[in-house]
Design a protein around this motif. Structure first.
Motif, PDB file in Angstrom:
ATOM      1  N   ALA A 134       0.834  -1.209   0.000  1.00  0.00           N
ATOM      2  CA  ALA A 134       0.000   0.000   0.000  1.00  0.00           C
ATOM      3  C   ALA A 134       0.864   1.252   0.000  1.00  0.00           C
ATOM      4  CB  ALA A 134      -0.935  -0.020   1.210  1.00  0.00           C
ATOM      5  N   MET A 135       1.919   1.259   0.799  1.00  0.00           N
ATOM      6  CA  MET A 135       2.795   2.426   0.891  1.00  0.00           C
ATOM      7  C   MET A 135       3.456   2.721  -0.451  1.00  0.00           C
ATOM      8  SD  MET A 135       6.127   2.894   3.392  1.00  0.00           S
ATOM      9  CE  MET A 135       7.129   1.704   2.470  1.00  0.00           C
ATOM     10  N   LEU A 136       4.031   1.698  -1.083  1.00  0.00           N
ATOM     11  CA  LEU A 136       4.742   1.897  -2.346  1.00  0.00           C
ATOM     12  C   LEU A 136       3.792   2.272  -3.473  1.00  0.00           C
ATOM     13  CD1 LEU A 136       7.036   0.534  -0.695  1.00  0.00           C
ATOM     14  CD2 LEU A 136       7.717  -0.616  -2.804  1.00  0.00           C
ATOM     15  N   GLU A 137       2.670   1.580  -3.545  1.00  0.00           N
ATOM     16  CA  GLU A 137       1.710   1.884  -4.608  1.00  0.00           C
ATOM     17  C   GLU A 137       1.202   3.320  -4.482  1.00  0.00           C
ATOM     18  OE1 GLU A 137       0.829   0.354  -7.239  1.00  0.00           O
ATOM     19  OE2 GLU A 137       1.141  -1.793  -6.979  1.00  0.00           O
ATOM     20  N   LEU A 138       0.967   3.778  -3.257  1.00  0.00           N
ATOM     21  CA  LEU A 138       0.460   5.131  -3.063  1.00  0.00           C
ATOM     22  C   LEU A 138       1.525   6.178  -3.374  1.00  0.00           C
ATOM     23  CD1 LEU A 138      -1.934   6.835  -2.279  1.00  0.00           C
ATOM     24  CD2 LEU A 138      -1.308   6.546   0.135  1.00  0.00           C
ATOM     25  N   LEU A 139       2.766   5.941  -2.972  1.00  0.00           N
ATOM     26  CA  LEU A 139       3.854   6.863  -3.306  1.00  0.00           C
ATOM     27  C   LEU A 139       3.969   7.038  -4.814  1.00  0.00           C
ATOM     28  CD1 LEU A 139       6.695   5.783  -0.847  1.00  0.00           C
ATOM     29  CD2 LEU A 139       5.695   8.066  -0.979  1.00  0.00           C
ATOM     30  N   TYR A 140       3.934   5.927  -5.537  1.00  0.00           N
ATOM     31  CA  TYR A 140       4.107   5.979  -6.987  1.00  0.00           C
ATOM     32  C   TYR A 140       2.847   6.472  -7.693  1.00  0.00           C
ATOM     33  CZ  TYR A 140       4.895   4.363 -11.786  1.00  0.00           C
ATOM     34  OH  TYR A 140       5.021   4.296 -13.154  1.00  0.00           O
ATOM     35  N   SER A 141       1.683   6.053  -7.219  1.00  0.00           N
ATOM     36  CA  SER A 141       0.430   6.417  -7.880  1.00  0.00           C
ATOM     37  C   SER A 141       0.169   7.911  -7.837  1.00  0.00           C
ATOM     38  CB  SER A 141      -0.728   5.673  -7.206  1.00  0.00           C
ATOM     39  OG  SER A 141      -1.971   6.155  -7.664  1.00  0.00           O
ATOM     40  N   SER A 142       0.430   8.530  -6.698  1.00  0.00           N
ATOM     41  CA  SER A 142      -0.004   9.911  -6.498  1.00  0.00           C
ATOM     42  C   SER A 142       1.140  10.905  -6.350  1.00  0.00           C
ATOM     43  CB  SER A 142      -0.919   9.985  -5.268  1.00  0.00           C
ATOM     44  OG  SER A 142      -2.048   9.138  -5.447  1.00  0.00           O
ATOM     45  N   GLY A 143       2.388  10.444  -6.475  1.00  0.00           N
ATOM     46  CA  GLY A 143       3.532  11.351  -6.462  1.00  0.00           C
ATOM     47  C   GLY A 143       3.668  12.134  -5.172  1.00  0.00           C
ATOM     48  N   LEU A 144       3.460  11.480  -4.037  1.00  0.00           N
ATOM     49  CA  LEU A 144       3.446  12.177  -2.756  1.00  0.00           C
ATOM     50  C   LEU A 144       4.847  12.408  -2.198  1.00  0.00           C
ATOM     51  CD1 LEU A 144       0.535  10.258  -0.993  1.00  0.00           C
ATOM     52  CD2 LEU A 144       0.409  12.344  -2.364  1.00  0.00           C
ATOM     53  N   ARG A 145       4.991  13.487  -1.447  1.00  0.00           N
ATOM     54  CA  ARG A 145       6.186  13.695  -0.642  1.00  0.00           C
ATOM     55  C   ARG A 145       6.098  12.780   0.578  1.00  0.00           C
ATOM     56  NH1 ARG A 145       4.316  19.034  -1.784  1.00  0.00           N
ATOM     57  NH2 ARG A 145       5.737  20.221  -3.116  1.00  0.00           N
ATOM     58  N   VAL A 146       7.254  12.436   1.140  1.00  0.00           N
ATOM     59  CA  VAL A 146       7.241  11.548   2.305  1.00  0.00           C
ATOM     60  C   VAL A 146       6.536  12.217   3.477  1.00  0.00           C
ATOM     61  CG1 VAL A 146       9.530  12.286   3.143  1.00  0.00           C
ATOM     62  CG2 VAL A 146       8.646  10.012   3.736  1.00  0.00           C
ATOM     63  N   SER A 147       6.687  13.541   3.621  1.00  0.00           N
ATOM     64  CA  SER A 147       6.011  14.247   4.715  1.00  0.00           C
ATOM     65  C   SER A 147       4.499  14.230   4.539  1.00  0.00           C
ATOM     66  CB  SER A 147       6.505  15.694   4.795  1.00  0.00           C
ATOM     67  OG  SER A 147       6.249  16.377   3.579  1.00  0.00           O
ATOM     68  N   GLU A 148       4.041  14.112   3.299  1.00  0.00           N
ATOM     69  CA  GLU A 148       2.610  14.083   3.024  1.00  0.00           C
ATOM     70  C   GLU A 148       2.014  12.719   3.319  1.00  0.00           C
ATOM     71  OE1 GLU A 148       2.749  17.438  -0.561  1.00  0.00           O
ATOM     72  OE2 GLU A 148       2.698  15.295  -1.067  1.00  0.00           O
ATOM     73  N   ILE A 149       2.722  11.667   2.937  1.00  0.00           N
ATOM     74  CA  ILE A 149       2.136  10.332   3.070  1.00  0.00           C
ATOM     75  C   ILE A 149       2.022   9.915   4.532  1.00  0.00           C
ATOM     76  CG2 ILE A 149       4.257   8.955   2.861  1.00  0.00           C
ATOM     77  CD1 ILE A 149       2.642   7.037   1.058  1.00  0.00           C
ATOM     78  N   VAL A 150       2.974  10.349   5.379  1.00  0.00           N
ATOM     79  CA  VAL A 150       2.913   9.917   6.780  1.00  0.00           C
ATOM     80  C   VAL A 150       1.801  10.620   7.554  1.00  0.00           C
ATOM     81  CG1 VAL A 150       5.346   9.269   6.885  1.00  0.00           C
ATOM     82  CG2 VAL A 150       4.676  11.601   7.507  1.00  0.00           C
ATOM     83  N   SER A 151       1.307  11.736   7.035  1.00  0.00           N
ATOM     84  CA  SER A 151       0.249  12.476   7.739  1.00  0.00           C
ATOM     85  C   SER A 151      -1.155  12.098   7.266  1.00  0.00           C
ATOM     86  CB  SER A 151       0.451  13.985   7.571  1.00  0.00           C
ATOM     87  OG  SER A 151       0.302  14.364   6.218  1.00  0.00           O
ATOM     88  N   LEU A 152      -1.252  11.232   6.261  1.00  0.00           N
ATOM     89  CA  LEU A 152      -2.556  10.875   5.714  1.00  0.00           C
ATOM     90  C   LEU A 152      -3.372  10.047   6.697  1.00  0.00           C
ATOM     91  CD1 LEU A 152      -1.659   9.815   2.058  1.00  0.00           C
ATOM     92  CD2 LEU A 152      -2.862  11.891   2.759  1.00  0.00           C
ATOM     93  N   ARG A 153      -4.675  10.348   6.738  1.00  0.00           N
ATOM     94  CA  ARG A 153      -5.626   9.537   7.500  1.00  0.00           C
ATOM     95  C   ARG A 153      -6.626   8.915   6.526  1.00  0.00           C
ATOM     96  NH1 ARG A 153      -4.977  10.542  12.860  1.00  0.00           N
ATOM     97  NH2 ARG A 153      -3.743  12.404  13.374  1.00  0.00           N
TER      98      ARG A 153
END
Length: 294
Positions: A134-153
């Protein structure tokens, strides 16, 4: 002078809502500026002149400070003095005309499509693998910064419409698409974790939110396990997403919106990657471009 600096840093934290890391970066630059002013025997910011800043930049450059660091330093100085001018503390911004060495812009590294497939295609056959997928697919799918992905709910995800609400730099919010495979991986993760809407999507030990260093560690380990021997890190996933999307669509403005770049000039670096790809294809395929065998 110190009180002016503290008020500026408080303004960044409270009014601009900058992240702690960003504020710390400003603070480090302003410590250097204060030291320079004190070395000149100054006790008021209004007595600092542009020529004195230009001499300082030249000296730091001779001492080996990188052009990128000098550019960041002067950007901080300009912002600080602009704030002082708004507050009526100085009449003129002394940093406005100060030049820094020309910045050589490096092209970002990316994984090609085959390398990305090798990284992402692993069996989600245990709890850790479900999380990492889930983490890798979301990073690649949506082009997120690491600071953005860790704050997602989970409340930020609209799975029915394939959309995600992301809070980026400067607390700016944007809506980004989420691809089918990422949605499938996220659905598996939510079912595994029995997560509520207000739970963070990525969680580490004891159910606490995963840290940015935790994301980097897990990504590095997964890349090694998948036999991807390039240095893989969260921003590489973001660069790869942008490059692959631009290569396929040619829509620079859409890529800018996806990444949350305020200035399209920041996004244009990916056009250079696209041209590099075009050059490789051209050299390999065009009858008049193929190199003669030696």
């Amino acid at each position: 002078m110190r009180a002016d600096v503290e008020r500026f840093l408080d303004w960044l934290r409270i009014e601009r809502r900058y992240s702690p890391n960003t504020v710390q970066g400003y603070a480090r630059s302003l410590v250097r500026l204060e030291a320079h002013a004190q070395a000149l025997g100054l006790s008021r910011w209004e007595d600092l002149r542009g020529a004195q800043l230009q001499t300082w930049v030249a000296r730091l450059h001779r001492e080996g400070l990188a052009a990128a660091s000098l550019a960041q330093l002067m950007s901080t100085c300009r912002s600080f003095f602009r704030h002082l001018a708004r507050e009526g503390r100085i009449a003129v911004n002394p940093a406005l005309g100060v030049r820094t060495p020309k910045l050589r812009r490096k092209l970002p590294q990316v994984l090609d499509v085959d390398e990305m497939s090798a990284l992402l295609e692993f069996p989600a056959d245990d709890a850790e693998a479900v999380h990492d997928r889930a983490m890798l697919e979301l990073l690649y799918s949506s082009g997120l910064r690491v600071s953005e992905i860790v704050s997602l709910r989970w409340s930020d995800l609209d799975a029915a419409n394939g959309l995600l609400r992301v809070t980026g730099k400067g607390a700016k919010t944007r809506i980004v698409p989420v691809g089918r495979l990422a949605l499938e991986a996220l659905d598996a993760l939510r079912r595994q974790d029995h997560a509520d809407d207000e739970d963070t999507i990525l969680r580490g030990r004891h159910g606490r939110a995963l840290s940015t260093s935790g994301v980097r560690t897990r990504l590095k380990r997964r890349a090694r396990d998948q036999g991807v021997w390039k240095r893989v890190y969260p921003h590489l996933m973001r660069h790869s997403c942008a490059s692959h999307l631009l290569e396929s669509s040619g829509d620079l403005r859409a890529v800018q919106e996806l990444l949350g770049h305020a200035d399209i000039g920041t996004t244009q670096i990916y056009t250079h990657l696209d041209f590099q790809h075009l050059a490789r294809v051209y050299d390999a395929a065009h009858p008049r471009a193929k190199r003669k065998p030696r």
